[in-house]
Design an enzyme around this catalytic site. Structure first.
Site, PDB file in Angstrom:
ATOM      1  N   SER A  60       0.851  -1.183   0.000  1.00  0.00           N
ATOM      2  CA  SER A  60       0.000   0.000   0.000  1.00  0.00           C
ATOM      3  C   SER A  60       0.885   1.231   0.000  1.00  0.00           C
ATOM      4  CB  SER A  60      -0.886   0.005   1.255  1.00  0.00           C
ATOM      5  OG  SER A  60      -1.554   1.251   1.410  1.00  0.00           O
ATOM      6  N   TYR A  73      -1.125  -0.794  10.396  1.00  0.00           N
ATOM      7  CA  TYR A  73      -1.304  -0.987   8.960  1.00  0.00           C
ATOM      8  C   TYR A  73      -0.082  -0.510   8.188  1.00  0.00           C
ATOM      9  CZ  TYR A  73      -3.578  -1.013   4.393  1.00  0.00           C
ATOM     10  OH  TYR A  73      -3.891  -1.263   3.080  1.00  0.00           O
TER      11      TYR A  73
END
Length: 166
Positions: A60, A73
């Site tokens: 990501s 995350y």
């Protein structure tokens, strides 16, 4: 390797978690799902690699930029980038290993949750990404016999855009 969850319901250091034990549990859940699973899935598949094998990890842009409360995350997705280049070296005679770092990918099915025109315009390409954009990038990587250990940022130019406070 595309397993992933964002911060758990209680996740992130700024979320008001009541105890360190809960914070650790949430942090480990995100790390285990997003990073550790990719490592063990690759190990499980290793005996079955055939000539020309490819591993594509989905990270990501959060590996490179963050929002408040995204510690678990962002850490997991940055870890996938490191895992990618490490696996590329370790498996260099058996597989090519690359990584895609998507930005905003519109996966919403609820019309009320779709990106607004302003949110689309935030991207240099004039739109948020789509699952098809990620799939096409995977197909591109499958056809690149000389590319391994690479990271491809797929975010419509957002991480290249200088953003100033208004």
């Amino acid at each position: 390797n595309n397993a992933g969850i964002s911060n758990h319901v209680r996740g992130g250091t700024a979320s008001g978690v009541e105890s360190e034990a809960e914070l650790l549990e949430d942090f480990q859940l995100v790390i285990n799902t997003n990073l550790t699973s990719a490592f063990f899935m690759t190990r499980a598949c290793h005996p079955h690699f055939v000539e020309g094998a490819n591993i594509i990890n989905i990270s990501s842009t959060r590996a490179r930029m963050s929002e408040p409360g995204s510690e678990a995350y962002a850490s997991a997705k940055a870890g996938l980038v490191g895992l990618t280049h490490s696996l590329a070296v370790s498996y260099h005679k058996q597989a090519r290993v690359n990584c895609i770092l998507p930005g905003w990918i519109d996966t919403e099915t609820d019309p009320e949750s779709k990106p607004t025109p302003e949110e689309h315009d935030f991207h240099l390409t004039g739109r948020a990404g789509s699952p098809a954009d990620v799939a096409q990038t995977c197909l591109f990587l499958l056809d690149q016999g000389f590319m391994t250990g690479a990271e491809i940022v797929l975010d419509g130019g957002v991480t290249r855009k200088m953003i100033y406070p208004e």
